[in-house]
Design a protein around this motif. Structure first.
Motif, PDB file in Angstrom:
ATOM      1  N   VAL B  69     121.132  45.530 -12.240  1.00  0.00           N
ATOM      2  CA  VAL B  69     119.918  45.048 -12.933  1.00  0.00           C
ATOM      3  C   VAL B  69     119.406  43.752 -12.291  1.00  0.00           C
ATOM      4  O   VAL B  69     118.213  43.600 -12.033  1.00  0.00           O
ATOM      5  N   GLN B  70     120.327  42.826 -12.002  1.00  0.00           N
ATOM      6  CA  GLN B  70     119.935  41.547 -11.405  1.00  0.00           C
ATOM      7  C   GLN B  70     119.338  41.752 -10.006  1.00  0.00           C
ATOM      8  O   GLN B  70     118.343  41.135  -9.652  1.00  0.00           O
ATOM      9  N   LYS B  71     119.972  42.651  -9.235  1.00  0.00           N
ATOM     10  CA  LYS B  71     119.499  42.931  -7.870  1.00  0.00           C
ATOM     11  C   LYS B  71     118.096  43.543  -7.913  1.00  0.00           C
ATOM     12  O   LYS B  71     117.199  43.152  -7.165  1.00  0.00           O
ATOM     13  N   MET B  72     117.939  44.486  -8.845  1.00  0.00           N
ATOM     14  CA  MET B  72     116.654  45.174  -9.010  1.00  0.00           C
ATOM     15  C   MET B  72     115.552  44.167  -9.373  1.00  0.00           C
ATOM     16  O   MET B  72     114.468  44.188  -8.798  1.00  0.00           O
ATOM     17  N   LYS B  73     115.853  43.281 -10.344  1.00  0.00           N
ATOM     18  CA  LYS B  73     114.868  42.282 -10.789  1.00  0.00           C
ATOM     19  C   LYS B  73     114.440  41.402  -9.620  1.00  0.00           C
ATOM     20  O   LYS B  73     113.260  41.143  -9.416  1.00  0.00           O
ATOM     21  N   LYS B  74     115.457  40.940  -8.876  1.00  0.00           N
ATOM     22  CA  LYS B  74     115.209  40.039  -7.747  1.00  0.00           C
ATOM     23  C   LYS B  74     114.298  40.723  -6.709  1.00  0.00           C
ATOM     24  O   LYS B  74     113.339  40.126  -6.221  1.00  0.00           O
ATOM     25  N   ASN B  75     114.612  41.989  -6.393  1.00  0.00           N
ATOM     26  CA  ASN B  75     113.830  42.725  -5.391  1.00  0.00           C
ATOM     27  C   ASN B  75     112.399  42.979  -5.854  1.00  0.00           C
ATOM     28  O   ASN B  75     111.468  42.872  -5.066  1.00  0.00           O
ATOM     29  N   ILE B  76     112.249  43.313  -7.139  1.00  0.00           N
ATOM     30  CA  ILE B  76     110.898  43.584  -7.660  1.00  0.00           C
ATOM     31  C   ILE B  76     110.080  42.292  -7.684  1.00  0.00           C
ATOM     32  O   ILE B  76     108.912  42.274  -7.266  1.00  0.00           O
ATOM     33  N   ASP B  77     110.701  41.200  -8.135  1.00  0.00           N
ATOM     34  CA  ASP B  77     110.015  39.890  -8.156  1.00  0.00           C
ATOM     35  C   ASP B  77     109.503  39.547  -6.763  1.00  0.00           C
ATOM     36  O   ASP B  77     108.360  39.142  -6.597  1.00  0.00           O
ATOM     37  N   LYS B  78     110.403  39.724  -5.787  1.00  0.00           N
ATOM     38  CA  LYS B  78     110.084  39.375  -4.408  1.00  0.00           C
ATOM     39  C   LYS B  78     108.923  40.238  -3.885  1.00  0.00           C
ATOM     40  O   LYS B  78     107.969  39.719  -3.294  1.00  0.00           O
ATOM     41  N   ALA B  79     109.014  41.547  -4.149  1.00  0.00           N
ATOM     42  CA  ALA B  79     107.978  42.471  -3.656  1.00  0.00           C
ATOM     43  C   ALA B  79     106.624  42.154  -4.289  1.00  0.00           C
ATOM     44  O   ALA B  79     105.598  42.176  -3.609  1.00  0.00           O
ATOM     45  N   ILE B  80     106.633  41.837  -5.597  1.00  0.00           N
ATOM     46  CA  ILE B  80     105.368  41.518  -6.290  1.00  0.00           C
ATOM     47  C   ILE B  80     104.797  40.208  -5.755  1.00  0.00           C
ATOM     48  O   ILE B  80     103.605  40.102  -5.460  1.00  0.00           O
ATOM     49  N   LYS B  81     105.663  39.208  -5.627  1.00  0.00           N
ATOM     50  CA  LYS B  81     105.233  37.897  -5.143  1.00  0.00           C
ATOM     51  C   LYS B  81     104.609  38.004  -3.742  1.00  0.00           C
ATOM     52  O   LYS B  81     103.596  37.382  -3.453  1.00  0.00           O
ATOM     53  N   GLN B  82     105.252  38.823  -2.905  1.00  0.00           N
ATOM     54  CA  GLN B  82     104.757  38.968  -1.521  1.00  0.00           C
ATOM     55  C   GLN B  82     103.648  40.017  -1.407  1.00  0.00           C
ATOM     56  O   GLN B  82     103.154  40.277  -0.320  1.00  0.00           O
ATOM     57  N   LYS B  83     103.300  40.617  -2.550  1.00  0.00           N
ATOM     58  CA  LYS B  83     102.327  41.728  -2.573  1.00  0.00           C
ATOM     59  C   LYS B  83     102.721  42.794  -1.546  1.00  0.00           C
ATOM     60  O   LYS B  83     101.889  43.316  -0.809  1.00  0.00           O
ATOM     61  N   ASN B  84     104.035  43.062  -1.507  1.00  0.00           N
ATOM     62  CA  ASN B  84     104.583  44.026  -0.560  1.00  0.00           C
ATOM     63  C   ASN B  84     104.480  45.445  -1.164  1.00  0.00           C
ATOM     64  O   ASN B  84     105.420  45.952  -1.784  1.00  0.00           O
ATOM     65  N   ASN B  85     103.317  46.047  -0.974  1.00  0.00           N
ATOM     66  CA  ASN B  85     103.063  47.347  -1.605  1.00  0.00           C
ATOM     67  C   ASN B  85     103.998  48.444  -1.101  1.00  0.00           C
ATOM     68  O   ASN B  85     104.392  49.321  -1.865  1.00  0.00           O
ATOM     69  N   GLU B  86     104.366  48.371   0.183  1.00  0.00           N
ATOM     70  CA  GLU B  86     105.276  49.387   0.736  1.00  0.00           C
ATOM     71  C   GLU B  86     106.618  49.363   0.005  1.00  0.00           C
ATOM     72  O   GLU B  86     107.194  50.390  -0.296  1.00  0.00           O
ATOM     73  N   LYS B  87     107.110  48.141  -0.256  1.00  0.00           N
ATOM     74  CA  LYS B  87     108.395  47.996  -0.955  1.00  0.00           C
ATOM     75  C   LYS B  87     108.277  48.531  -2.384  1.00  0.00           C
ATOM     76  O   LYS B  87     109.175  49.198  -2.891  1.00  0.00           O
ATOM     77  N   ILE B  88     107.163  48.208  -3.028  1.00  0.00           N
ATOM     78  CA  ILE B  88     106.951  48.676  -4.401  1.00  0.00           C
ATOM     79  C   ILE B  88     106.901  50.207  -4.429  1.00  0.00           C
ATOM     80  O   ILE B  88     107.511  50.840  -5.302  1.00  0.00           O
ATOM     81  N   ILE B  89     106.243  50.791  -3.430  1.00  0.00           N
ATOM     82  CA  ILE B  89     106.192  52.255  -3.340  1.00  0.00           C
ATOM     83  C   ILE B  89     107.619  52.809  -3.200  1.00  0.00           C
ATOM     84  O   ILE B  89     108.007  53.753  -3.873  1.00  0.00           O
ATOM     85  N   GLU B  90     108.422  52.147  -2.344  1.00  0.00           N
ATOM     86  CA  GLU B  90     109.813  52.589  -2.131  1.00  0.00           C
ATOM     87  C   GLU B  90     110.607  52.554  -3.440  1.00  0.00           C
ATOM     88  O   GLU B  90     111.327  53.497  -3.775  1.00  0.00           O
ATOM     89  N   ILE B  91     110.442  51.447  -4.188  1.00  0.00           N
ATOM     90  CA  ILE B  91     111.173  51.293  -5.455  1.00  0.00           C
ATOM     91  C   ILE B  91     110.788  52.406  -6.438  1.00  0.00           C
ATOM     92  O   ILE B  91     111.642  53.045  -7.044  1.00  0.00           O
ATOM     93  N   VAL B  92     109.488  52.633  -6.571  1.00  0.00           N
ATOM     94  CA  VAL B  92     109.021  53.628  -7.539  1.00  0.00           C
ATOM     95  C   VAL B  92     109.411  55.046  -7.111  1.00  0.00           C
ATOM     96  O   VAL B  92     109.826  55.859  -7.941  1.00  0.00           O
TER      97      VAL B  92
END
Lengths: 47, 164
Positions: B69-92
């Protein structure tokens, strides 16, 4: 007890359990593994 | 497909997955309530060895989930902050399997079956109570993550429509 890295410390204890406990312990390991696999599937590489 | 369409499709997928998570939470809550109603009436105590084992297994699962859960939160925060849409697509995309509710239901059904077998044995029943609570915590966090990503997609859509 089937070899399982995460639970091998309990192999001695396992032999001292009742039949119900042995069966239940096996199912607990199976239950743990189901959620563990679920999370492995959801996991992704770090940035 | 342009990024705007990709993100829109992701939003649709997330809404569907969230619905499945909510259905799971209802079923998990029912199970937790049922166990809490019977736990005081479990007369058989298990051996010292079993108690140690059950405690170890439930602690291990709690720890595993918390770490994830902590790892997931950290990665999502980072992807949103960086507006890293590719990463967000990967997560979803990783979650798309769970658009099919049957997989999650199989997990809950298996736990339900084990819960019934454990009835009467205090430590065994407690262990399944702990497993259900851990699963609930995981699903709640997955839902929360979905909501955060949906907010981000909404914001992105608003920004895009302002550009036109």
């Amino acid at each position: 007890m089937k070899k399982n890295n995460e639970f091998t410390n309990f192999s001695y204890e396992f032999n001292n359990m009742s039949e119900f406990e042995k069966k239940s312990a096996k199912n607990i390991i199976k239950s743990y593994k189901i959620l563990d696999n679920f999370m492995n599937h959801l996991d992704f590489k770090d940035n | 497909m342009d990024i705007k369409t990709k993100m829109y499709d992701l939003g649709i997928s997330l809404i569907e997955t969230s619905k499945n998570y909510e259905k799971c939470l209802d079923q998990i809550d029912d199970n937790i309530e049922q166990i809490e109603n019977v736990i005081d009436y479990c007369n058989h105590s298990c051996s010292f060895f079993y108690r140690n084992f059950a405690k170890y297994a439930s602690n291990k699962l709690n720890g595993r989930i918390e770490k994830y859960v902590q790892k997931m939160k950290k990665n999502i925060d980072k992807a949103i902050k960086q507006k890293n849409n590719e990463k967000i697509i990967e997560i979803v995309k990783k979650q798309e399997t769970f658009k099919d509710y049957n997989y999650l239901k199989k997990v809950i059904d298996f736990y339900e079956e084990q819960k019934k077998e454990a009835y009467g044995y205090k430590e065994a029943t407690e262990c399944y109570l702990s497993f259900f609570k851990s699963f609930k915590y995981l699903i709640e966090n997955l839902l929360e993550n979905n909501e955060r990503i949906l907010c981000y997609i909404d914001k992105l859509n608003n920004e895009n429509s302002m550009e036109y």
